[in-house]
Scaffold this motif. Structure first.
Motif, short mmCIF file in Angstrom:
data_model
loop_
_atom_site.label_atom_id
_atom_site.label_comp_id
_atom_site.label_asym_id
_atom_site.label_seq_id
_atom_site.Cartn_x
_atom_site.Cartn_y
_atom_site.Cartn_z
N HIS A 75 17.99 56.45 68.52
CA HIS A 75 16.81 56.18 67.70
C HIS A 75 17.02 56.52 66.22
N LEU A 76 17.68 57.63 65.95
CA LEU A 76 17.87 58.02 64.55
C LEU A 76 18.65 56.95 63.78
N PHE A 77 19.64 56.39 64.42
CA PHE A 77 20.41 55.33 63.76
C PHE A 77 19.61 54.04 63.69
N SER A 78 19.10 53.59 64.83
CA SER A 78 18.45 52.27 64.87
C SER A 78 17.16 52.25 64.06
N MET A 79 16.35 53.29 64.15
CA MET A 79 15.12 53.32 63.36
C MET A 79 15.45 53.45 61.88
N GLY A 80 16.48 54.21 61.56
CA GLY A 80 16.90 54.32 60.17
C GLY A 80 17.30 52.96 59.60
N MET A 81 18.06 52.20 60.37
CA MET A 81 18.48 50.87 59.92
C MET A 81 17.29 49.92 59.82
N LEU A 82 16.40 49.99 60.78
CA LEU A 82 15.21 49.14 60.75
C LEU A 82 14.35 49.44 59.53
N VAL A 83 14.06 50.71 59.31
CA VAL A 83 13.22 51.09 58.19
C VAL A 83 13.91 50.77 56.86
N LEU A 84 15.21 51.02 56.78
CA LEU A 84 15.95 50.68 55.56
C LEU A 84 15.85 49.18 55.28
N THR A 85 16.07 48.37 56.29
CA THR A 85 16.03 46.92 56.10
C THR A 85 14.65 46.45 55.67
N LEU A 86 13.62 46.90 56.38
CA LEU A 86 12.26 46.44 56.05
C LEU A 86 11.80 46.95 54.69
N THR A 87 12.09 48.20 54.37
CA THR A 87 11.66 48.71 53.06
C THR A 87 12.45 48.04 51.94
N HIS A 88 13.71 47.73 52.21
CA HIS A 88 14.52 47.04 51.20
C HIS A 88 13.95 45.65 50.93
N LEU A 89 13.60 44.93 51.98
CA LEU A 89 12.97 43.62 51.81
C LEU A 89 11.64 43.75 51.08
N MET A 90 10.86 44.78 51.44
CA MET A 90 9.55 44.98 50.81
C MET A 90 9.70 45.32 49.33
N LEU A 91 10.73 46.05 48.96
CA LEU A 91 10.92 46.41 47.56
C LEU A 91 11.12 45.19 46.67
N MET A 92 11.58 44.11 47.24
CA MET A 92 11.85 42.91 46.47
C MET A 92 10.64 41.99 46.34
N THR A 93 9.50 42.39 46.87
CA THR A 93 8.30 41.56 46.78
C THR A 93 7.57 41.81 45.47
N GLU A 94 6.51 41.04 45.25
CA GLU A 94 5.74 41.16 44.02
C GLU A 94 4.62 42.19 44.12
#
Length: 167
Positions: A75-94
């Motif tokens: 979980h620590l790895f997979s949730m970390g990757m999931l949250v990183l990916t989603l927050t990274h995508l969200m950071l690029m929004t308006e």
């Protein structure tokens, strides 16, 4: 991620579609996460306590240290990757910087709290069941918000692309 920053999402319909398909996949992951939680327990402290400490009435054993460690390792790895990916995508929004900071922080905190919650119930005090429930709810709401924010941005971009092509 560069394609969000440079505005290429308005010109790259294939990449936009691929990211949307990824987000549908993550939405299904979000649903299955909730289903797995509710398969084992519900939003009552007694069910959380019974899951982690075992129950004589249900003939269940307490969660073992090794079993919890194996789950946490994954979980620590997979949730970390999931949250990183989603927050990274969200950071690029308006959306506003305040929303981005708040949503990123709450999602990371909730993911860590959700993982720690079971350990706290099992090895510290059963009253941490309230903490575990709150962490799960905040995590699910945060992940849903991230999905909605990113999907909204991509759908808007697709609509804009359609309008640009028809003009």
């Amino acid at each position: 991620m560069r394609y969000f920053v440079t505005g290429e999402q308005h010109r790259k319909s294939l990449l936009n579609a691929l990211v949307l398909m990824f987000l549908v996949y993550i939405a299904l992951l979000w649903v299955s996460n909730g289903m797995m939680y509710f398969h084992h327990m519900d939003l009552t402290p007694d069910s959380v306590i019974a899951y982690y400490l075992g129950s004589e009435e249900q003939f269940t054993q307490p969660r073992s240290y090794q079993g919890m460690l194996e789950v946490s390792h994954f979980h620590l790895f997979s949730m970390g990757m999931l949250v990183l990916t989603l927050t990274h995508l969200m950071l690029m929004t308006e959306f506003s910087v305040r929303l981005k900071i708040w949503l990123s922080s709450s999602t990371y905190a909730a993911a860590l709290a959700d993982e720690a919650g079971g350990w706290l119930v099992r090895f510290v005090d059963p009253l941490f069941a309230y903490f575990k429930i709150a962490a799960f709810v905040v995590l699910e709401l945060s992940l849903a918000a991230l999905l909605i924010v990113v999907i909204t941005t991509l759908v808007r971009a697709r609509i804009q692309m359609s309008k640009t092509r028809s003009e």
